[in-house]
Design a protein around this motif. Structure first.
Motif, short mmCIF file in Angstrom:
data_model
loop_
_atom_site.label_atom_id
_atom_site.label_comp_id
_atom_site.label_asym_id
_atom_site.label_seq_id
_atom_site.Cartn_x
_atom_site.Cartn_y
_atom_site.Cartn_z
N MET A 189 0.89 -1.17 -0.09
CA MET A 189 0.01 0.07 0.29
C MET A 189 0.91 1.28 0.08
N PHE A 190 1.98 1.12 0.72
CA PHE A 190 2.94 2.38 0.73
C PHE A 190 3.51 2.52 -0.66
N ALA A 191 3.93 1.44 -1.38
CA ALA A 191 4.30 1.68 -2.67
C ALA A 191 3.38 2.44 -3.70
N ASN A 192 2.15 2.08 -3.63
CA ASN A 192 1.22 2.82 -4.33
C ASN A 192 1.14 4.41 -3.99
N TYR A 193 0.99 4.50 -2.54
CA TYR A 193 0.63 5.85 -2.08
C TYR A 193 1.91 6.86 -2.08
N SER A 194 3.18 6.18 -2.11
CA SER A 194 4.33 6.90 -2.18
C SER A 194 4.97 7.35 -3.71
N MET A 195 4.26 6.63 -4.53
CA MET A 195 4.64 7.02 -5.87
C MET A 195 3.54 8.34 -6.43
N ILE A 196 2.29 8.13 -5.68
CA ILE A 196 1.55 9.40 -6.01
C ILE A 196 1.88 10.64 -5.22
N PHE A 197 2.37 10.39 -4.00
CA PHE A 197 3.02 11.58 -3.20
C PHE A 197 4.09 11.79 -4.01
N ILE A 198 5.09 11.10 -4.37
CA ILE A 198 6.38 11.88 -5.00
C ILE A 198 5.80 12.53 -6.16
N ASN A 199 4.95 12.10 -7.03
CA ASN A 199 4.49 12.83 -8.16
C ASN A 199 3.85 14.23 -7.73
N TYR A 200 3.43 14.27 -6.72
CA TYR A 200 2.74 15.70 -6.28
C TYR A 200 4.07 16.67 -5.92
N VAL A 201 5.09 16.11 -4.99
CA VAL A 201 6.23 16.95 -4.62
C VAL A 201 7.07 17.23 -5.93
N GLN A 202 7.27 16.34 -6.98
CA GLN A 202 8.00 16.55 -7.86
C GLN A 202 7.16 17.80 -8.92
N HIS A 203 5.95 17.90 -8.91
CA HIS A 203 5.28 18.86 -9.75
C HIS A 203 4.62 20.26 -8.85
N VAL A 204 4.57 20.07 -7.88
CA VAL A 204 3.85 21.12 -6.98
C VAL A 204 4.66 22.38 -7.23
N HIS A 205 4.34 23.46 -7.75
CA HIS A 205 4.68 25.00 -7.76
C HIS A 205 5.63 24.96 -8.83
N THR A 206 5.66 24.05 -9.79
CA THR A 206 6.71 24.24 -10.90
C THR A 206 5.99 24.61 -12.12
#
Length: 321
Positions: A189-206
Motif C-alpha cells: 500500500m505504501f508503494a502505491n501511496y508513495s508514487m502518487i505522493f512523489i508525483n505531487y512533490v515533483q510537480h507542485v509549484h513548478t
C-alpha cells in the motif's frame, strides 16, 4: 536476459529482497517492528520499479516482461498496467496542466502538509475514469493487452489471499493476519501511496509551460542510488523512455538550465522544510516557479476534467506485456 546491465540490481531487489523481507515476519514475528522501515523502503522501490519498467521494459523477452509486470503488481498492490493510461498517456502529455488526472492544484494552490498528505485520494479518484476507459478499449480492441490486465488482477488478488492464508496457517488467525499485514500489505500500500505522493512533490509549484522547470528534482547521489535515480524527474520527463541508469548524465546536461530552487539535495530535507518547518513559517514553504499551471499563455479557459485517452490507440507502450 536484461536489456540494460545495471538492472541486475533491480532484479536482485525484486526477486531477492522483496520476498525475503516480506516473509521474514512469518518465520520470526518478533522482527515485525524492526523490519517495518526496511519494508517501507522496499515498498517504495516496488513502486519505482513499476514506473521504470512501464517506461523502459526490463527484459529482452516479451514473456519475461509480462511475468515481471505481474510479479511487481503483487508488491505494488495494484496491477501495473494502470501506469499506461494515467501516467504515460495522460500525465506525460499534460504535465500538471489542465487535462492531467494528477494535477497538484485541483482543490488547492497551496503546498502544505495537508494537501500533500491527502493528494493521494484526490489523484486516485480522478485517475479512475482514465483507467476504466483504457481497460474498456483494451477489451474491445486489443485482446492481448486485456488478457494481461486480467492476469495482473488475478495475480494481485490471488497472491494476497494466499499470503494471508499462509500467515494464518503458520501463526493462527490473529498473529497470522498481523505478519501478512506488516510483511506484505502495508509495504504494498505504501508503494502505491508513495508514487502518487512523489508525483505531487515533483510537480507542485513548478512551471509546466517551461522547457526545463516543469519538475522538481532530488539530486543527492546516495538518495538516487537507493531509489534507482527516480529523483531526476526533469530529465525523465524530457526523455521518458530513457533507462533509469542514464538519467544522471541526462540531468547533468540540463542542470544549469533548471531553476536552482527545483534542484533539491534531499527529499527528506524537502519534506522537513516544506511541511514541518513550513507549518511555523511561510519562508520555508515552496513558492511558485515561473508561470503557474492554472495560468495558461493567452488566458485560455481551463477545463479541469481529465483528458480522454479515447483518441490513443490501446497498445502503445505495451511492450511490458
Amino acid at each position: 536476459m536484461l536489456r540494460y546491465s545495471p538492472d541486475w540490481r533491480t532484479v536482485l531487489w525484486a526477486f531477492g529482497f522483496f520476498p525475503l523481507v516480506g516473509f521474514a515476519p512469518y518465520v520470526e514475528p518478533r522482527l515485525l517492528p524492526w523490519l517495518l522501515p526496511v519494508s517501507l523502503y522496499f515498498g517504495f522501490c516496488a513502486g519505482a520499479f513499476s514506473h521504470n519498467h512501464n517506461h523502459c521494459p526490463t527484459f529482452k523477452s516479451r514473456k519475461l516482461n509480462a511475468f515481471y509486470s505481474a510479479w511487481l503488481s503483487i508488491f505494488y498492490f495494484w496491477p501495473t498496467y494502470m501506469w499506461i493510461p494515467t501516467h504515460n498517456l495522460n500525465h506525460h502529455k499534460h504535465v500538471n496542466k489542465a487535462g492531467d488526472a494528477t494535477i497538484t492544484w485541483r482543490y488547492s494552490k497551496k503546498n502544505t502538509l495537508f494537501t500533500s498528505a491527502t493528494y493521494y485520494f484526490v489523484s486516485t479518484y480522478w485517475q479512475k475514469p482514465v483507467i476504466d476507459e483504457y481497460r474498456a478499449k483494451a477489451k474491445a480492441n486489443n485482446p492481448e493487452v486485456y488478457r494481461q490486465i486480467i492476469v495482473q488482477w488475478a495475480t494481485v488478488i490471488g497472491a494476497h489471499l494466499s499470503l494471508l492464508a499462509l500467515g494464518i496457517s503458520m501463526r493462527g488467525p490473529r498473529l497470522g493476519a498481523l505478519v501478512y499485514v506488516f510483511g506484505f500489505l502495508i509495504p504494498a500500500m505504501f508503494a502505491n501511496y508513495s508514487m502518487i505522493f512523489i508525483n505531487y512533490v515533483q510537480h507542485v509549484h513548478t512551471d509546466p509551460w517551461s522547457a526545463h522547470n516543469h519538475s522538481r528534482n532530488f539530486v543527492g547521489k546516495m538518495g538516487n542510488w537507493l531509489v534507482f535515480n527516480n529523483g531526476y524527474h526533469a530529465a525523465h520527463h524530457e526523455s521518458a523512455g530513457l533507462h533509469w541508469s542514464k538519467l544522471p548524465a541526462a540531468h547533468a546536461k540540463i542542470a544549469h538550465l533548471i531553476d536552482p530552487s527545483l534542484n533539491e539535495p534531499s527529499i527528506v530535507w524537502y519534506i522537513l522544510r516544506a511541511y514541518v518547518l513550513g507549518m511555523f513559517s511561510e519562508r520555508f514553504r515552496t513558492k511558485q516557479v515561473g508561470r503557474a499551471p492554472y495560468d495558461p499563455p493567452g488566458g485560455a479557459q481551463l477545463d479541469l476534467r481529465t483528458a480522454s485517452v479515447a483518441a490513443v490507440e490501446v497498445g502503445v507502450n505495451d511492450s511490458m506485456f
